[in-house]
Design a protein around this motif. Structure first.
Motif, short mmCIF file in Angstrom:
data_model
loop_
_atom_site.label_atom_id
_atom_site.label_comp_id
_atom_site.label_asym_id
_atom_site.label_seq_id
_atom_site.Cartn_x
_atom_site.Cartn_y
_atom_site.Cartn_z
N THR A 94 0.83 -1.20 0.00
CA THR A 94 0.00 0.00 0.00
C THR A 94 0.87 1.25 0.00
O THR A 94 1.71 1.43 0.89
N ALA A 95 0.67 2.09 -1.00
CA ALA A 95 1.27 3.42 -1.01
C ALA A 95 0.26 4.40 -0.43
O ALA A 95 -0.95 4.30 -0.73
N VAL A 96 0.72 5.34 0.38
CA VAL A 96 -0.22 6.26 1.01
C VAL A 96 0.40 7.65 1.08
O VAL A 96 1.61 7.81 1.24
N HIS A 97 -0.46 8.67 0.92
CA HIS A 97 -0.04 10.04 1.20
C HIS A 97 -1.07 10.63 2.15
O HIS A 97 -2.11 10.02 2.44
N TRP B 229 -0.82 -12.91 5.92
CA TRP B 229 -0.56 -11.70 5.14
C TRP B 229 0.37 -10.78 5.93
O TRP B 229 0.43 -10.81 7.15
N HIS B 230 1.11 -9.97 5.19
CA HIS B 230 2.01 -8.97 5.75
C HIS B 230 1.70 -7.66 5.04
O HIS B 230 1.90 -7.54 3.83
N TRP B 231 1.17 -6.70 5.77
CA TRP B 231 0.77 -5.43 5.17
C TRP B 231 1.92 -4.45 5.24
O TRP B 231 2.39 -4.09 6.32
N ILE B 232 2.41 -4.03 4.08
CA ILE B 232 3.52 -3.09 4.00
C ILE B 232 2.98 -1.75 3.50
O ILE B 232 2.57 -1.61 2.34
N ILE B 233 2.96 -0.77 4.39
CA ILE B 233 2.45 0.56 4.08
C ILE B 233 3.64 1.49 3.89
O ILE B 233 4.49 1.63 4.79
N GLN B 234 3.73 2.12 2.74
CA GLN B 234 4.83 3.03 2.45
C GLN B 234 4.29 4.42 2.19
O GLN B 234 3.54 4.64 1.23
N HIS C 253 10.68 -4.64 1.88
CA HIS C 253 10.25 -5.42 3.04
C HIS C 253 9.45 -6.66 2.64
O HIS C 253 8.94 -7.36 3.51
N ALA C 254 9.33 -6.90 1.35
CA ALA C 254 8.50 -8.01 0.85
C ALA C 254 9.37 -9.24 0.63
O ALA C 254 10.31 -9.21 -0.15
N GLY C 255 9.03 -10.33 1.30
CA GLY C 255 9.78 -11.56 1.13
C GLY C 255 8.90 -12.76 0.88
O GLY C 255 9.37 -13.90 0.88
N GLY C 256 7.62 -12.52 0.63
CA GLY C 256 6.69 -13.62 0.44
C GLY C 256 6.65 -14.12 -1.00
O GLY C 256 7.34 -13.61 -1.88
N ASP C 257 5.82 -15.10 -1.23
CA ASP C 257 5.68 -15.68 -2.56
C ASP C 257 4.85 -14.81 -3.49
O ASP C 257 5.03 -14.84 -4.71
N TYR C 258 3.92 -14.07 -2.91
CA TYR C 258 2.97 -13.30 -3.71
C TYR C 258 2.86 -11.87 -3.20
O TYR C 258 3.10 -11.59 -2.02
N VAL C 259 2.46 -10.99 -4.11
CA VAL C 259 2.21 -9.58 -3.79
C VAL C 259 0.79 -9.23 -4.17
O VAL C 259 0.33 -9.55 -5.27
N LYS C 260 0.09 -8.58 -3.26
CA LYS C 260 -1.26 -8.09 -3.51
C LYS C 260 -1.27 -6.57 -3.40
O LYS C 260 -0.74 -6.01 -2.44
N VAL C 261 -1.84 -5.91 -4.38
CA VAL C 261 -1.98 -4.45 -4.34
C VAL C 261 -3.22 -4.09 -3.53
O VAL C 261 -4.28 -4.69 -3.71
N LEU C 262 -3.09 -3.12 -2.65
CA LEU C 262 -4.25 -2.56 -1.94
C LEU C 262 -4.00 -1.08 -1.76
O LEU C 262 -3.16 -0.68 -0.95
#
Length: 252
Positions: A13-16, A41-46, A84-93
């Motif tokens: 997730t990209a956020v402003h 799931w691992h939620w990565i907010i940037q 920070h992503a090390g999983g098998d898959y990436v989901k956009v949110l």
């Protein structure tokens, strides 16, 4: 006894600042997801920037990672999140959107069952300011999407894809091999989707997978997004990249 190895879906997730208050709803939609045994799931907010306004809205949860960086737009923020992503898959949110119940499990099941699929997308419901929703009556049939199909549709329909990049679920290694999101001020997600489409088969799910919030502060509602000169330049670069991948006949 050895600990069971758990596998991970990285939700990016990209956020402003204007969208930060909507993170709470995005988080609720993530918490409600049910995944098969052995998956998390691992939620990565940037944050696209380094202010103090976003952090207070980031959930206090060990499954959430929050980062900040120099402003560069959503594509840059998502790529920084990939550190920070090390999983098998990436989901956009996106920060202002919400997953529907079961969305992650459906995406995961498709790619786990078929190694010839590189990515999935799904139907979208617009979430309107009054809380009501509106669908789209021209979604394609559900099922596999063959290589080049999204690109051909995009070129034939004034640079509009028939599936929504905001619903993307993709193999992490494939995303990285293609360089991730494009270095554009907008349409960076469409550029990635088209690149994926010309090198790998995808899948479209007819179940609704996303509530796509419509509000005055969203990036696509700003005048700069529809500036014709910039749009033509963006589309030219997206087209050139996708053509280059297609002509090289790279595939996975």
């Amino acid at each position: 006894m050895n600990a069971v190895t758990r596998r991970t879906i990285d939700v990016i997730t990209a956020v402003h600042e204007p969208a930060a208050p909507y993170l709470a709803d995005a988080y609720k939609s993530l918490v409600s997801q049910e995944l098969p045994d052995g998956w998390d799931w691992h939620w990565i907010i940037q944050e696209d920037g380094k202010g103090d306004a976003v952090a207070p809205f980031v959930p206090d949860d060990p499954r959430v990672t929050f980062g900040q960086g120099r402003p560069g737009g959503p594509g840059v923020a998502r790529m920084m999140a990939m550190a920070h992503a090390g999983g098998d898959y990436v989901k956009v949110l996106d920060a202002d959107d919400q997953l529907t119940p079961g969305a992650l499990a459906r995406d995961l099941a498709l790619l786990e069952a078929d190694p010839t699929l590189g990515w999935t997308t799904s139907r979208v419901l617009d979430l309107l300011p009054d809380g009501s929703t509106a669908g789209f009556d021209q979604d394609p049939d559900g099922g596999p999407i063959e290589r080049g199909a999204v690109f051909d549709h995009w070129k034939a329909h004034n640079f509009r894809a028939q599936v929504h990049p905001a619903t993307l679920f993709v193999r992490r290694d494939l995303l990285l091999a293609l360089g991730g999101w494009m270095a554009l001020p907008a349409s960076e997600d469409t550029g990635l989707l088209l690149a994926l489409n010309v090198v790998s088969r995808g899948y479209f799910t007819r179940e609704y997978g996303l509530l796509y919030r419509k509000w005055e502060g969203q990036a696509t509602a700003q005048p700069t997004h529809t500036d014709e000169a910039e749009r033509e330049a963006r589309m030219a670069v997206v087209d050139a990249r996708t053509n280059a991948l297609s002509h090289q006949q790279w595939s996975v």
